[in-house]
Design an enzyme around this catalytic site. Structure first.
Site: not given
Lengths: 336, 234
Positions: A61, A223
């Protein structure tokens, strides 16, 4: 025959380790890596007299979360493996390294693994006498509480929580106050994301989910978890309208309300396209009678190489405006 | 090394062996409703736990349990680390004065409390709690009310855990990753409840051996089987 996607990877097993070493090599004066961990903290942590603010989560991320470590934001961040939570003992070391005796605020994104590992770590450090408070970020409006046990997911709004709590801690506020402003952001922020393409995890080397050539997915998680709707590709303006409407419906703001907005890239989308989205976002907010006090555009909370974006809207008052515009000096976010 | 400490090291070894031998079984169960990593993660975690407890110098039981828990916490990824490992670390303090029927009950209750708190799960959510709750309650009742010897109480607890595992098959998951499947989780045996049963079976086996001096072979025969995919309508 399927061919592994081309990536700048030596070995998938080493990628997080090598990334962390790379971050330290880039910013040798800012960071130190705690020995035998995937934890990066400010080189000068813990700061005397200051409440520590920490976060962490799965890797993939970037720049979250290590990119937000520095003056006015986080004191340290734990990096898990790609898309997996750091372990409780790593969170434990992170908290201990960032505690000056004034206590530590843990900013946790709402995923079961992150929450459980953080909770376990907190219980362990509390046994040693460290004060810890937690805020759990759950800004993703796409997913309903009733369908998913973990409730709403924590996504790009987390960055605003880091910023506000970090600024409050830098002022010298106590732990309760730092927690209060973190929670204030959480109570006033919403995010909705979308994917144009799937991300490719280093381990798997192929797309996490199948999306047709002309398909997009609305409400996607960071995700690649399922979103709310799969639909044919739309024009940028229409996609922006879908995302913005979803967030505004959730926040239910009064006319004249001031807001901070983020158009966040998922990792594989050029800034050019993000600005196109922001252009339409600002028109829509204007139509709704909302006042944009500050607009951010860029890659703040990514999902590896996923193409797509998210729209974050946060209602702000004088206090949050002051905190969100306070000086900050981190690799990913700088303001004088 | 104290006899008790040695027995607990043997128990950790036994659990690790059992989990290793059931690795593929657990992975199969998890691939039906999760991300297919439970067998591998647990096997790796317990193998490391064995190394860690074998390195201890003349430890007491609580230290062995705590060390095993700490190792699981850092080696088993995701939510399983805190659930299996963290709970062991916290419960280990109940064994500070050694292993007695009373301290074993306190240990089991604290372990259960940590798992349920952490996972926010109750019976019927299709999780490891479905095996643990009946097991812990049966263990406590067998000793306190029925006044059975500890070994018999443990055997009854394992039976109760076995029924708990079977109970996870027809119900719908509402906690953990399987809950993302909604009704599609019905018909699947929960991997967490299953590994919890394997751990308890290994503990019973090692307790039988150390208390009776005999091998206790019959426990393995009670291993639950993977539910038939055809029967689930998928």
């Amino acid at each position: 025959m399927w061919v592994r996607m081309k990536k700048l990877i030596n070995d998938p097993d080493d990628i997080v380790d090598e990334m962390l070493d790379g971050i330290v090599a880039t910013h040798p004066d800012r960071f130190r890596r705690l020995p035998d961990t995937q934890v990066l903290v400010r080189d000068d942590a813990p700061l005397d007299g200051k409440v520590g603010v920490v976060s962490g989560g799965g890797s993939g991320h970037e720049p979250a979360h290590a990119g937000y470590v520095g003056d006015g934001m986080l004191d340290g961040a734990a990096a898990g493996d790609v898309f997996s939570s750091p372990t409780a003992d790593e969170f434990e070391e992170l908290i201990e390294a960032c505690d000056s005796g004034e206590g530590v605020l843990a900013v946790v994104k709402n995923y079961e693994g992150d929450v459980m590992n953080f909770e376990t770590a907190i219980e362990l450090v509390e046994m040693e006498g460290t004060d810890v408070e937690t805020v759990v970020v759950n800004d993703d409006v796409a997913v309903e509480d009733s369908l998913y046990t973990s409730g709403r997911r924590g996504v790009c709004g987390t960055i605003l929580v880091h910023k506000a709590a970090g600024a409050k801690a830098a002022e010298g506020a106590d732990l309760k106050e730092v927690q209060r402003v973190g929670q204030k952001v959480i109570d006033n922020v919403g995010t909705m994301g979308m994917a144009l393409t799937s991300c490719v995890t280093p381990e798997k080397g192929e797309p996490t989910f199948d999306l047709g050539e002309d398909e997009i997915e609305l409400g996607i998680g960071i995700h690649g978890e399922p979103g709310t709707e799969r639909t044919d590709i739309m024009r940028a303006d229409e996609i922006t309208e879908e995302l913005t409407t979803a967030v505004l419906d959730d926040l239910d703001l009064d006319e004249g309300q001031e807001v901070v907005t983020i158009v966040n890239g998922m990792g594989g989308t050029p800034q050019m396209e993000l600005f196109v989205v922001n252009r339409r976002l600002q028109e829509l907010l204007d139509d709704h009678g909302l006042e944009t006090w500050d607009a951010w555009v860029g890659d703040y909370m990514t999902s590896l190489d996923m193409a797509g974006c998210s729209v974050t809207i946060c209602a702000v008052d004088e206090e949050l405006k002051e905190l969100l515009s306070a000086p900050v000096n981190t690799p990913a976010l700088t303001a004088p | 090394m104290s006899t008790d400490g040695q027995a607990v090291v043997a128990a950790v070894r036994r659990v690790a062996d059992r989990i290793e031998s059931e690795r593929d079984h657990l992975t199969d169960l998890d691939s039906a409703i999760g991300d297919a990593d439970h067998g591998g993660n647990m096997a790796r975690g317990w193998a490391r736990a064995v190394e860690a407890v074998e390195d201890l110098d003349d430890p007491d039981p609580a230290t062995v349990v705590k060390t095993a828990g700490k190792t699981l916490m850092s080696e088993v990824g995701g939510a399983s680390g805190p659930l299996y490992g963290g709970s062991l670390v916290f419960a280990s303090t109940e064994l500070d004065e050694g292993i007695t029927p009373e301290s074993a009950i306190a240990f089991a209750e604290t372990y259960l409390e940590k798992v349920t708190d952490r996972g926010d799960a109750t019976v019927g959510d299709q999780t490891m709690v479905d095996a643990l709750v009946p097991a812990v309650h049966t263990f406590k009742k067998s000793i306190e009310t029925d006044e059975l010897p500890p070994l018999e109480a443990l055997a009854k607890a394992v039976d109760a855990a076995q029924r708990g595992v079977e109970f996870t098959v027809p119900i719908r998951a509402s906690k953990g990753r399987a809950s993302y499947l909604g009704w599609r989780s019905v018909g699947h045996q929960d991997p967490g409840a299953t590994s919890t049963l394997f751990i308890m079976e290994a503990l019973l086996a090692v307790a039988q051996e150390s208390l009776d001096g005999d091998d206790f072979e019959s426990v393995d025969a009670t291993s639950p089987t993977i539910p038939d995919e055809e029967a689930t309508g998928e």
